[in-house]
Design a protein around this motif. Sequence first.
Motif, PDB file in Angstrom:
ATOM      1  N   PHE A  39      12.175  -1.089 -43.257  1.00  0.00           N
ATOM      2  CA  PHE A  39      10.835  -0.581 -43.546  1.00  0.00           C
ATOM      3  C   PHE A  39      10.892   0.944 -43.498  1.00  0.00           C
ATOM      4  CE2 PHE A  39      10.194  -4.860 -42.053  1.00  0.00           C
ATOM      5  CZ  PHE A  39       9.164  -5.336 -42.857  1.00  0.00           C
ATOM      6  N   PRO A  40       9.939   1.614 -44.130  1.00  0.00           N
ATOM      7  CA  PRO A  40       9.994   3.080 -44.152  1.00  0.00           C
ATOM      8  C   PRO A  40      10.015   3.725 -42.772  1.00  0.00           C
ATOM      9  CG  PRO A  40       8.450   2.297 -45.797  1.00  0.00           C
ATOM     10  CD  PRO A  40       8.867   1.092 -44.993  1.00  0.00           C
ATOM     11  N   GLU A  41       9.337   3.105 -41.779  1.00  0.00           N
ATOM     12  CA  GLU A  41       9.338   3.670 -40.430  1.00  0.00           C
ATOM     13  C   GLU A  41       8.845   2.629 -39.439  1.00  0.00           C
ATOM     14  OE1 GLU A  41       6.709   6.993 -40.637  1.00  0.00           O
ATOM     15  OE2 GLU A  41       4.974   5.769 -41.093  1.00  0.00           O
ATOM     16  N   ALA A  42       9.201   2.846 -38.186  1.00  0.00           N
ATOM     17  CA  ALA A  42       8.646   2.030 -37.114  1.00  0.00           C
ATOM     18  C   ALA A  42       7.178   2.417 -36.943  1.00  0.00           C
ATOM     19  CB  ALA A  42       9.423   2.267 -35.822  1.00  0.00           C
ATOM     20  N   LEU A  43       6.404   1.514 -36.343  1.00  0.00           N
ATOM     21  CA  LEU A  43       4.971   1.746 -36.219  1.00  0.00           C
ATOM     22  C   LEU A  43       4.588   2.174 -34.807  1.00  0.00           C
ATOM     23  CD1 LEU A  43       3.502  -1.339 -38.133  1.00  0.00           C
ATOM     24  CD2 LEU A  43       4.117   0.915 -39.038  1.00  0.00           C
ATOM     25  N   SER A  44       3.666   3.113 -34.729  1.00  0.00           N
ATOM     26  CA  SER A  44       3.065   3.484 -33.454  1.00  0.00           C
ATOM     27  C   SER A  44       2.166   2.345 -32.988  1.00  0.00           C
ATOM     28  CB  SER A  44       2.226   4.754 -33.628  1.00  0.00           C
ATOM     29  OG  SER A  44       1.101   4.462 -34.471  1.00  0.00           O
ATOM     30  N   ARG A  45       1.725   2.395 -31.757  1.00  0.00           N
ATOM     31  CA  ARG A  45       0.816   1.368 -31.237  1.00  0.00           C
ATOM     32  C   ARG A  45      -0.466   1.350 -32.072  1.00  0.00           C
ATOM     33  NH1 ARG A  45      -0.354  -1.985 -26.640  1.00  0.00           N
ATOM     34  NH2 ARG A  45      -2.230  -3.065 -27.324  1.00  0.00           N
ATOM     35  N   GLU A  46      -0.978   2.510 -32.399  1.00  0.00           N
ATOM     36  CA  GLU A  46      -2.210   2.586 -33.191  1.00  0.00           C
ATOM     37  C   GLU A  46      -2.035   1.921 -34.554  1.00  0.00           C
ATOM     38  OE1 GLU A  46      -4.633   6.128 -35.386  1.00  0.00           O
ATOM     39  OE2 GLU A  46      -4.175   6.438 -33.262  1.00  0.00           O
ATOM     40  N   ARG A  47      -0.926   2.199 -35.223  1.00  0.00           N
ATOM     41  CA  ARG A  47      -0.680   1.601 -36.545  1.00  0.00           C
ATOM     42  C   ARG A  47      -0.396   0.112 -36.444  1.00  0.00           C
ATOM     43  NH1 ARG A  47       3.410   4.641 -39.857  1.00  0.00           N
ATOM     44  NH2 ARG A  47       2.619   3.280 -41.475  1.00  0.00           N
ATOM     45  N   SER A  48       0.267  -0.325 -35.372  1.00  0.00           N
ATOM     46  CA  SER A  48       0.508  -1.744 -35.165  1.00  0.00           C
ATOM     47  C   SER A  48      -0.813  -2.475 -34.941  1.00  0.00           C
ATOM     48  CB  SER A  48       1.446  -1.950 -33.966  1.00  0.00           C
ATOM     49  OG  SER A  48       1.683  -3.318 -33.750  1.00  0.00           O
ATOM     50  N   ASP A  49      -1.687  -1.909 -34.124  1.00  0.00           N
ATOM     51  CA  ASP A  49      -2.997  -2.521 -33.896  1.00  0.00           C
ATOM     52  C   ASP A  49      -3.791  -2.588 -35.202  1.00  0.00           C
ATOM     53  OD1 ASP A  49      -2.521  -2.938 -31.201  1.00  0.00           O
ATOM     54  OD2 ASP A  49      -3.755  -1.241 -30.525  1.00  0.00           O
ATOM     55  N   ALA A  50      -3.721  -1.534 -36.015  1.00  0.00           N
ATOM     56  CA  ALA A  50      -4.425  -1.533 -37.304  1.00  0.00           C
ATOM     57  C   ALA A  50      -3.854  -2.613 -38.227  1.00  0.00           C
ATOM     58  CB  ALA A  50      -4.336  -0.157 -37.962  1.00  0.00           C
ATOM     59  N   LEU A  51      -2.523  -2.806 -38.196  1.00  0.00           N
ATOM     60  CA  LEU A  51      -1.904  -3.867 -38.995  1.00  0.00           C
ATOM     61  C   LEU A  51      -2.402  -5.233 -38.535  1.00  0.00           C
ATOM     62  CD1 LEU A  51       0.089  -5.006 -41.066  1.00  0.00           C
ATOM     63  CD2 LEU A  51       1.905  -4.723 -39.340  1.00  0.00           C
ATOM     64  N   MET A  52      -2.456  -5.471 -37.239  1.00  0.00           N
ATOM     65  CA  MET A  52      -2.960  -6.753 -36.750  1.00  0.00           C
ATOM     66  C   MET A  52      -4.411  -6.953 -37.188  1.00  0.00           C
ATOM     67  SD  MET A  52      -3.295  -8.452 -32.951  1.00  0.00           S
ATOM     68  CE  MET A  52      -1.548  -8.570 -32.631  1.00  0.00           C
ATOM     69  N   ASP A  53      -5.205  -5.908 -37.159  1.00  0.00           N
ATOM     70  CA  ASP A  53      -6.596  -6.016 -37.607  1.00  0.00           C
ATOM     71  C   ASP A  53      -6.666  -6.385 -39.092  1.00  0.00           C
ATOM     72  OD1 ASP A  53      -7.424  -5.369 -35.033  1.00  0.00           O
ATOM     73  OD2 ASP A  53      -7.807  -3.251 -35.518  1.00  0.00           O
ATOM     74  N   ARG A  54      -5.801  -5.778 -39.918  1.00  0.00           N
ATOM     75  CA  ARG A  54      -5.768  -6.107 -41.356  1.00  0.00           C
ATOM     76  C   ARG A  54      -5.307  -7.552 -41.578  1.00  0.00           C
ATOM     77  NH1 ARG A  54      -3.491  -1.092 -41.573  1.00  0.00           N
ATOM     78  NH2 ARG A  54      -1.430  -1.870 -42.096  1.00  0.00           N
ATOM     79  N   ILE A  55      -4.314  -7.977 -40.819  1.00  0.00           N
ATOM     80  CA  ILE A  55      -3.837  -9.359 -40.920  1.00  0.00           C
ATOM     81  C   ILE A  55      -4.974 -10.324 -40.588  1.00  0.00           C
ATOM     82  CG2 ILE A  55      -2.334 -11.086 -39.838  1.00  0.00           C
ATOM     83  CD1 ILE A  55      -0.206  -8.820 -39.573  1.00  0.00           C
ATOM     84  N   ASN A  56      -5.678 -10.074 -39.485  1.00  0.00           N
ATOM     85  CA  ASN A  56      -6.790 -10.941 -39.091  1.00  0.00           C
ATOM     86  C   ASN A  56      -7.899 -10.940 -40.133  1.00  0.00           C
ATOM     87  OD1 ASN A  56      -5.758 -12.002 -36.692  1.00  0.00           O
ATOM     88  ND2 ASN A  56      -6.419 -10.233 -35.510  1.00  0.00           N
ATOM     89  N   ALA A  57      -8.190  -9.783 -40.720  1.00  0.00           N
ATOM     90  CA  ALA A  57      -9.214  -9.711 -41.763  1.00  0.00           C
ATOM     91  C   ALA A  57      -8.782 -10.517 -42.989  1.00  0.00           C
ATOM     92  CB  ALA A  57      -9.483  -8.255 -42.147  1.00  0.00           C
ATOM     93  N   GLY A  58      -7.510 -10.462 -43.347  1.00  0.00           N
ATOM     94  CA  GLY A  58      -6.989 -11.240 -44.476  1.00  0.00           C
ATOM     95  C   GLY A  58      -7.080 -12.729 -44.228  1.00  0.00           C
ATOM     96  N   ILE A  59      -6.778 -13.150 -43.007  1.00  0.00           N
ATOM     97  CA  ILE A  59      -6.882 -14.574 -42.664  1.00  0.00           C
ATOM     98  C   ILE A  59      -8.338 -15.021 -42.760  1.00  0.00           C
ATOM     99  CG2 ILE A  59      -6.649 -16.249 -40.777  1.00  0.00           C
ATOM    100  CD1 ILE A  59      -4.094 -14.678 -39.924  1.00  0.00           C
ATOM    101  N   ALA A  60      -9.241 -14.206 -42.256  1.00  0.00           N
ATOM    102  CA  ALA A  60     -10.664 -14.551 -42.313  1.00  0.00           C
ATOM    103  C   ALA A  60     -11.157 -14.624 -43.758  1.00  0.00           C
ATOM    104  CB  ALA A  60     -11.479 -13.534 -41.515  1.00  0.00           C
TER     105      ALA A  60
END
Length: 190
Positions: A39-60
Amino acid sequence: MSAESTVIQGPRIRLRPWREEDREAFAAMNADPEVMRHFPEALSRERSDALMDRINAGIAQDGFGFWAVERHDAPGIIGLCGLAQVPWEARFTPAVEIAWRFATAHQRQGYAEEAARIALAHGFGPLKLEEIVAFTLPANLRSWGLMERLGMRPDGDFENPRLPEGHPMRRHLLYRLSRRDWIDARLGGE
């Protein structure tokens, strides 16, 4: 059963919705340079949390997504795997992709293949998708090797529009699997 409560069982693992207590382990996985080497880069905690939020929104929104992967014999996530709408335009979109990512301690143990087979069965079974795609970097031999073991067929390459022109990770390999080919392979005893 709602999308947020879907749990898909396999022999050793389950694909399940994300929980708030998964955030720390998910962030650790996304910050691990070995996990994120393709992947282009490892993720910070903030970006990881934002990714989880996007994943959850996609599932919903879609009724499916990248689920948390958990072993039956141990609590806590070991990775992610599932299906999601490709959110950008390319020669093969609109499309649903399958993807996986596993913590280093849980790689090379067959969990990715088991999770991917569970996700494909859900996509072609209850979701009745006609096709599922996957893509990765040419250098990610383990990932495209798994795509081939899953019965996916190569369909050339493409430039990933999420990355700028000239980026060394912009070129991706594309793999496809049709519902018909998946059914035929199952009937053939694979």
